[in-house]
Design a protein around this motif. Structure first.
Motif, mmCIF file in Angstrom:
data_model
loop_
_atom_site.group_PDB
_atom_site.id
_atom_site.type_symbol
_atom_site.label_atom_id
_atom_site.label_comp_id
_atom_site.label_asym_id
_atom_site.label_seq_id
_atom_site.Cartn_x
_atom_site.Cartn_y
_atom_site.Cartn_z
ATOM 1 N N THR A 14 0.819 -1.212 0.000
ATOM 2 C CA THR A 14 0.000 0.000 0.000
ATOM 3 C C THR A 14 0.854 1.264 0.000
ATOM 4 O O THR A 14 0.528 2.229 -0.691
ATOM 5 C CB THR A 14 -0.991 0.019 1.178
ATOM 6 O OG1 THR A 14 -0.280 -0.143 2.409
ATOM 7 C CG2 THR A 14 -2.030 -1.079 1.031
ATOM 8 N N GLN A 17 2.017 1.789 -3.464
ATOM 9 C CA GLN A 17 0.994 2.398 -4.308
ATOM 10 C C GLN A 17 0.983 3.918 -4.135
ATOM 11 O O GLN A 17 0.873 4.662 -5.110
ATOM 12 C CB GLN A 17 -0.392 1.833 -3.976
ATOM 13 C CG GLN A 17 -0.602 0.406 -4.417
ATOM 14 C CD GLN A 17 -1.956 -0.112 -3.985
ATOM 15 O OE1 GLN A 17 -2.975 0.493 -4.305
ATOM 16 N NE2 GLN A 17 -1.967 -1.211 -3.242
ATOM 17 N N ALA A 158 -6.247 2.432 4.723
ATOM 18 C CA ALA A 158 -6.764 1.274 3.992
ATOM 19 C C ALA A 158 -6.778 0.077 4.932
ATOM 20 O O ALA A 158 -5.785 -0.184 5.607
ATOM 21 C CB ALA A 158 -5.908 0.964 2.779
ATOM 22 N N ASP A 162 -6.687 -2.335 -0.920
ATOM 23 C CA ASP A 162 -7.356 -1.345 -1.757
ATOM 24 C C ASP A 162 -7.274 0.040 -1.141
ATOM 25 O O ASP A 162 -7.756 0.251 -0.028
ATOM 26 C CB ASP A 162 -8.831 -1.723 -1.961
ATOM 27 C CG ASP A 162 -8.986 -3.064 -2.657
ATOM 28 O OD1 ASP A 162 -8.158 -3.366 -3.534
ATOM 29 O OD2 ASP A 162 -9.920 -3.796 -2.303
ATOM 30 N N ASP A 165 -9.407 6.093 -3.854
ATOM 31 C CA ASP A 165 -8.961 6.915 -4.988
ATOM 32 C C ASP A 165 -8.545 8.309 -4.532
ATOM 33 O O ASP A 165 -7.577 8.870 -5.042
ATOM 34 C CB ASP A 165 -10.063 7.019 -6.045
ATOM 35 C CG ASP A 165 -10.262 5.723 -6.811
ATOM 36 O OD1 ASP A 165 -9.353 4.866 -6.793
ATOM 37 O OD2 ASP A 165 -11.326 5.567 -7.431
#
Length: 187
Positions: A14, A17, A158, A162, A165
């Motif tokens: 994460t 990301q 999170a 996921d 956005d």
């Protein structure tokens, strides 16, 4: 060309990301180049960070954006090992006057992620760096950037792999902001 380094540790992907979103924001700015560097297990031996070429990349950057998951109210042990190893750069003031910023993620809405950003701010201040926060009020704009309302940097949340956005867009915005300021600040 202004070099913006994104240095981070990611345990489960994460934080990576977020780092990729930050890097994408940097890449949107003409005249900015991103250097993405991840702290890995191979960089650490007996609890100490050993990767001089990694640190040399940061020495040559114009800005450094730090990233770490929040563990027990602070940066991960791997990020802390990197920070401790940066003390040799501190002695020579190699990072003085570079721009700095940070991002973090936790599994709870308030898992003391602000303390992680504050750790990064203190690290940057010890190096004589100039900290760049967000200039976004909470839930700003149509895209809802900065949904968690942090001003010191990007805080994401999170429960699983996921990411929201909005958190990714806020991370991208941070990269864009640091890159633009790097070009403006040094022009």
């Amino acid at each position: 060309m202004r070099k913006i380094a994104v240095v981070f540790h990611s345990a489960n992907g994460t934080t990576r990301q977020l780092a990729e979103a930050v890097a994408a924001g940097v890449e949107e700015v003409a005249g900015a180049e991103v250097i993405q560097t991840e702290i890995t297990a191979a960089d650490i031996s007996a609890g100490r960070f050993y990767n001089d070429s990694f640190l040399t990349l940061l020495d040559n950057a114009d800005a450094i954006i730090f990233g770490s998951p929040t563990y027990m109210g602070s940066v991960s042990a791997q990020f802390k090992a990197f920070a401790d190893a940066s003390s040799e750069r501190w002695e020579a003031q190699l990072w003085r006057n570079k721009l700095a910023a940070g991002f973090t993620i936790g599994s709870n809405l308030n898992g003391d992620q602000l303390a992680t950003l504050q750790y990064m701010q203190i690290l940057a201040s010890q190096h004589g760096m100039l900290w760049i926060g967000l200039d976004l009020p909470g839930n700003s704009g149509a895209k809802g950037l900065n949904r968690l309302g942090a001003q010191s940097g990007v805080i994401a949340q999170a429960e699983r792999a996921d990411l929201c956005d909005s958190d990714l867009l806020t991370a991208r915005y941070l990269g864009l902001r640091v890159a633009r300021l790097s070009i403006t600040f040094t022009s």
